[in-house]
Design an enzyme around this catalytic site. Structure first.
Site, PDB file in Angstrom:
ATOM      1  N   ASP A 113       0.847  -1.203   0.000  1.00 50.84           N
ATOM      2  CA  ASP A 113       0.000   0.000   0.000  1.00 50.84           C
ATOM      3  C   ASP A 113       0.879   1.248   0.000  1.00 50.84           C
ATOM      4  O   ASP A 113       2.019   1.214   0.462  1.00 50.84           O
ATOM      5  CB  ASP A 113      -0.918  -0.017   1.231  1.00 50.84           C
ATOM      6  CG  ASP A 113      -2.158   0.847   1.041  1.00 50.84           C
ATOM      7  OD1 ASP A 113      -2.327   1.446  -0.046  1.00 50.84           O
ATOM      8  OD2 ASP A 113      -2.968   0.913   1.984  1.00 50.84           O
TER       9      ASP A 113
ATOM     10  N   HIS B   1     -10.535  -1.586  -6.782  1.00 57.23           N
ATOM     11  CA  HIS B   1     -10.393  -0.494  -5.808  1.00 57.23           C
ATOM     12  C   HIS B   1      -9.539   0.667  -6.342  1.00 57.23           C
ATOM     13  O   HIS B   1      -9.924   1.831  -6.209  1.00 57.23           O
ATOM     14  CB  HIS B   1      -9.798  -1.050  -4.513  1.00 57.23           C
ATOM     15  CG  HIS B   1      -9.473  -0.010  -3.492  1.00 57.23           C
ATOM     16  ND1 HIS B   1     -10.425   0.821  -2.938  1.00 57.23           N
ATOM     17  CD2 HIS B   1      -8.279   0.365  -2.933  1.00 57.23           C
ATOM     18  CE1 HIS B   1      -9.844   1.648  -2.070  1.00 57.23           C
ATOM     19  NE2 HIS B   1      -8.553   1.390  -2.050  1.00 57.23           N
TER      20      HIS B   1
HETATM   21  C1  HEM Z   1      -9.223  -0.908   4.705  1.00 56.39           C
HETATM   22  C2  HEM Z   1      -9.490  -0.148   3.672  1.00 56.39           C
HETATM   23  C3  HEM Z   1      -8.561   0.015   2.498  1.00 56.39           C
HETATM   24  C4  HEM Z   1      -7.618  -0.849   2.011  1.00 56.39           C
HETATM   25  C5  HEM Z   1      -7.288  -2.251   2.502  1.00 56.39           C
HETATM   26  C6  HEM Z   1      -6.998  -0.196   0.890  1.00 56.39           C
HETATM   27  C7  HEM Z   1      -5.975  -0.750   0.127  1.00 56.39           C
HETATM   28  C8  HEM Z   1      -5.385  -0.135  -0.958  1.00 56.39           C
HETATM   29  C9  HEM Z   1      -4.324  -0.710  -1.736  1.00 56.39           C
HETATM   30  C10 HEM Z   1      -3.672  -2.059  -1.486  1.00 56.39           C
HETATM   31  C11 HEM Z   1      -4.030   0.164  -2.716  1.00 56.39           C
HETATM   32  C12 HEM Z   1      -2.995  -0.049  -3.824  1.00 56.39           C
HETATM   33  C13 HEM Z   1      -1.659   0.516  -3.490  1.00 56.39           C
HETATM   34  C14 HEM Z   1      -1.434   1.895  -4.016  1.00 56.39           C
HETATM   35  O1  HEM Z   1      -1.809   2.202  -5.152  1.00 56.39           O
HETATM   36  O2  HEM Z   1      -0.868   2.684  -3.268  1.00 56.39           O
HETATM   37  C15 HEM Z   1      -4.886   1.310  -2.552  1.00 56.39           C
HETATM   38  C16 HEM Z   1      -4.869   2.433  -3.341  1.00 56.39           C
HETATM   39  C17 HEM Z   1      -5.711   3.519  -3.172  1.00 56.39           C
HETATM   40  N1  HEM Z   1      -6.710   3.652  -2.242  1.00 56.39           N
HETATM   41 FE1  HEM Z   1      -7.186   2.325  -0.808  1.00 56.39          FE
HETATM   42  N2  HEM Z   1      -7.563   1.037   0.718  1.00 56.39           N
HETATM   43  C18 HEM Z   1      -8.516   1.199   1.679  1.00 56.39           C
HETATM   44  C19 HEM Z   1      -9.320   2.305   1.873  1.00 56.39           C
HETATM   45  C20 HEM Z   1      -9.368   3.392   1.019  1.00 56.39           C
HETATM   46  C21 HEM Z   1     -10.308   4.482   1.152  1.00 56.39           C
HETATM   47  C22 HEM Z   1     -11.365   4.624   2.245  1.00 56.39           C
HETATM   48  C23 HEM Z   1     -10.055   5.343   0.126  1.00 56.39           C
HETATM   49  C24 HEM Z   1     -10.753   6.639  -0.217  1.00 56.39           C
HETATM   50  C25 HEM Z   1     -12.054   6.836  -0.088  1.00 56.39           C
HETATM   51  C26 HEM Z   1      -8.939   4.798  -0.628  1.00 56.39           C
HETATM   52  C27 HEM Z   1      -8.355   5.397  -1.716  1.00 56.39           C
HETATM   53  C28 HEM Z   1      -7.297   4.883  -2.415  1.00 56.39           C
HETATM   54  C29 HEM Z   1      -6.633   5.591  -3.493  1.00 56.39           C
HETATM   55  C30 HEM Z   1      -6.949   6.994  -3.996  1.00 56.39           C
HETATM   56  C31 HEM Z   1      -5.638   4.737  -3.972  1.00 56.39           C
HETATM   57  C32 HEM Z   1      -4.664   5.009  -5.106  1.00 56.39           C
HETATM   58  C33 HEM Z   1      -5.267   4.618  -6.431  1.00 56.39           C
HETATM   59  C34 HEM Z   1      -4.341   4.973  -7.575  1.00 56.39           C
HETATM   60  O3  HEM Z   1      -3.866   6.106  -7.597  1.00 56.39           O
HETATM   61  O4  HEM Z   1      -4.120   4.126  -8.423  1.00 56.39           O
HETATM   62  N3  HEM Z   1      -8.561   3.610  -0.059  1.00 56.39           N
HETATM   63  N4  HEM Z   1      -5.710   1.094  -1.482  1.00 56.39           N
END
Ligand code: HEM
Ligand SMILES: *[C@@H]1O[C@H](CO)[C@@H](O)[C@H](O)[C@H]1NC(C)=O
Ligand SMILES: *[C@@H]1O[C@H](CO)[C@@H](O)[C@H](O)[C@H]1NC(C)=O
Ligand SMILES: *[C@@H]1O[C@H](CO)[C@@H](O)[C@H](O)[C@H]1NC(C)=O
Ligand SMILES: *[C@@H]1O[C@H](CO)[C@@H](O)[C@H](O)[C@H]1NC(C)=O
Ligand SMILES: *[C@@H]1O[C@H](CO)[C@@H](O)[C@H](O)[C@H]1NC(C)=O
Ligand SMILES: *[C@@H]1O[C@H](CO)[C@@H](O)[C@H](O)[C@H]1NC(C)=O
Length: 507
Positions: free
Chosen positions: A216, A353
């Site tokens: 992450d 996601h």
């Molecule tokens: C337990 C809850 C969550 C988990 C397990 C999770 C996990 C992850 C993972 C594994 C990534 C990919 C790694 C990365 O691109 O840095 C990611 C990217 C991202 N997550 Fe989450 N996330 C969670 C909650 C959230 C929430 C609540 C939001 C916003 C409402 C969010 C927004 C984002 C964004 C903006 C990215 C980057 C996407 C990109 O630029 O490609 N995440 N998340």
């Protein structure tokens, strides 16, 4: 044991960390995550645009690299004493961005502070900061905007006692604890603890991975005046994250400049349930083992493999070399020559996601209004053998685990709240944005990781297509929530000059 005031103060002084220069970083540095700019690089980038990195609290721009981080939520019980101690005692401990960029300038423990609207009110600060989500508090967003079930909220977040939060980050919990004692001694009873949550990077090879197992913190925006963009990284104005900077169009009190809104969420992760779901619904690629087919389903729900390799570039097989290379691991935009981006889910599912929360070139032109800097950290222990064997998360509160989610932005309704409501919780993002011809055949479904379809109800089925690359119109029904919101609050993380000149008394 009761301590006299004198022996308490002696004990407290003994707890203070030595003022030694660091030889090891307080941050983690997994290969997949972009490197921070060096102090010299950041100094020259910030000078170009007039950004003062010594005025901006350190947590805002550096992303998800903390090792141990305590979120200490407090109630201000003596505003006058608090304000007099803030400038004289706490301000010297506050860690600005510039200080975190070189190991030998890092403190033993990084200290940041942020206030809720209730906290500003308690201090007698009545200026309107120009953000209705902040003013009303997160509880006001609970069901309709965020889709949370209020009964799952930690009582402290649902109450009225959270005035602010200290973010204490270091490489050891001993350091964090010692700095918390120091802060409490300085504040001399003017605050009480409302709630706290201890975050820590996961152990060993899992360092940098969240609790479902995925790396992450790879993709955060490059902020003009701070970092040099990596291939595929979107470059955004500092005003999207810092109030009063270039790109922030809202009128604010001048003292709010260089502050940022911090959206905090305690997001519980039901890891054994998630793992069992992947096994029970494993895909059926004949070239993969059963375990690999379960991993494939998880990767397609997330949009990245556990290694961090993007599914858009590695749709059916993990690529650890790609994953570990920041020059390549964020360089994708969902377009592929010979494929129609409007219908192609063979590369990355529409609902994945990462695609939901940052649609990249799905939106044309690319969106420049709805972005956050993520700065959270996992909390809670590893899955126990008993939980793993039963496929059920323990109800023992000491075994709760998840993500202490932190997002910074200059406008919460355009940032965190927008991403959750309009993208993650919405089955038809493309229809909404009117940039694509919507066809029910290509119903994307809501975010299989963080989306909630029931607006305040748990476990409402989600029905994304695209998860199976061999049959992209196939819908896999997800009957349970793997992420459960335990609530949170919206805070304002002020500049160092605002702490000194506006929030303190008698400075
Ligand atoms: C337990 C809850 C969550 C988990 C397990 C999770 C996990 C992850 C993972 C594994 C990534 C990919 C790694 C990365 O691109 O840095 C990611 C990217 C991202 N997550 Fe989450 N996330 C969670 C909650 C959230 C929430 C609540 C939001 C916003 C409402 C969010 C927004 C984002 C964004 C903006 C990215 C980057 C996407 C990109 O630029 O490609 N995440 N998340
Ligand atoms: C940058 O911010 C720091 C901390 O508030 C302040 O002491 C300093 O004067 C500022 N520098 C400039 C050039 O404004
Ligand atoms: C840090 O403080 C917490 C809360 O007081 C305590 O439970 C924990 O044992 C302490 N940890 C260490 C390593 O001292
Ligand atoms: C801290 O509180 C004690 C007891 O209320 C008081 O005697 C002392 O002067 C205070 N110290 C500071 C620095 O305000
Ligand atoms: C997506 O990336 C490819 C490869 O880098 C590039 O050629 C293309 O112009 C980009 N498309 C959009 C819409 O940004
Ligand atoms: C969970 O248990 C299964 C066997 O029941 C094992 O294969 C797997 O490695 C375990 N996972 C963890 C994270 O311990
Ligand atoms: C846990 O889930 C795995 C995978 O679906 C299954 O093989 C196992 O029987 C389940 N264990 C229990 C106790 O339900």
């Amino acid at each position: 044991m009761k301590l006299s005031l004198a022996s308490f103060l002696v004990a407290a002084v003994a707890l203070q960390p030595a003022l030694s220069v660091r030889t090891n970083s307080l941050l983690i540095d997994p290969a997949a995550l972009p490197a921070l700019p060096s102090a010299q690089q950041a100094a020259s980038a910030s000078a170009d645009v007039g950004l003062n990195l010594t005025n901006i609290q350190g947590d805002i721009l550096i992303g998800m690299k903390k090792n141990k981080e305590l979120f200490f939520f407090f109630t201000i019980v003596n505003p006058t004493l608090f304000r007099s101690q803030l400038g004289s005692g706490i301000l010297p401990l506050i860690t600005p961005t510039s200080q975190l960029l070189a190991v030998d300038t890092q403190p033993t423990t990084a200290v940041n502070i942020a206030f809720s609207q209730r906290g500003l009110n308690a201090l007698g600060i009545t200026d309107d900061l120009g953000d209705t989500a902040f003013t009303n508090g997160q509880i006001d967003n609970v069901a309709t905007i965020l889709g949370d079930e209020t009964s799952n909220w930690e009582p402290a977040f649902a109450g009225t006692g959270i005035h602010g939060v200290f973010l204490l980050a270091s490489d050891t919990i001993d350091n964090v604890n010692a700095t918390l004692s120091q802060v409490q001694n300085i504040l001399n009873g003017s605050i009480t603890e409302a709630y706290s949550l201890q975050g820590q990077a996961r152990p060993g090879d899992e360092q940098g991975h969240e609790h479902f197992g995925f790396m992450d913190g790879i993709s955060n925006p490059a902020v003009t005046g701070f970092s040099t963009p990596l291939p595929g990284q979107q470059v955004l104005d500092p005003g999207l994250f810092l109030l009063g900077e270039s790109g922030d169009l809202v009128s604010r009190p001048s003292w709010a400049k260089d502050g940022s809104f911090l959206a905090f969420r305690q997001l519980q992760q039901r890891v054994p349930e998630f793992n069992a779901f992947l096994v029970d619904n494993a895909l059926s690629n004949p070239n993969l083992t059963a375990d690999q087919n379960a991993e494939l389903l998880g990767a397609r729900m997330m949009g990245r493999w556990k290694s961090g390799a993007p599914v858009d570039l590695a749709p059916t097989v993990d690529d650890p070399v790609l994953a570990a290379d920041p020059q390549q691991n964020n360089n994708f935009n969902y377009t592929h020559p010979g494929f129609d981006e409007a219908t192609d889910q063979t590369h990355c599912p529409f609902s994945a996601h990462v695609r939901k929360t940052n649609p990249r070139s799905d939106l044309n032109p690319e969106d420049t209004a709805n972005h956050i800097i993520r700065a959270g950290i996992p909390y809670g222990p590893e899955v126990t053998d008993a939980e793993n064997a039963s496929n059920v998360s323990s109800t023992d509160p000491s075994l709760e685990r998840g993500l202490a989610f932190v997002a910074y932005q200059s406008d919460i309704n355009n940032g965190f709240a927008f991403l959750q409501q309009n993208w993650a919780n919405n089955a038809n993002t493309r229809n909404l944005k009117l940039t694509w011809n919507f066809s029910p055949l290509f119903m994307q479904g809501i975010d299989p990781i963080i989306g909630t379809g029931g607006l305040g109800q748990a476990d409402v089925p989600r029905t994304p297509s695209g998860l199976d690359p061999s049959d992209p119109t196939r819908i896999i029904t997800i009957n349970q929530d793997f992420v459960v919101s335990r609530g949170g609050e919206y805070f304002f993380s002020p500049s160092l000059s605002a702490i000194q000149n506006t929030l303190s008394l008698g400075a």
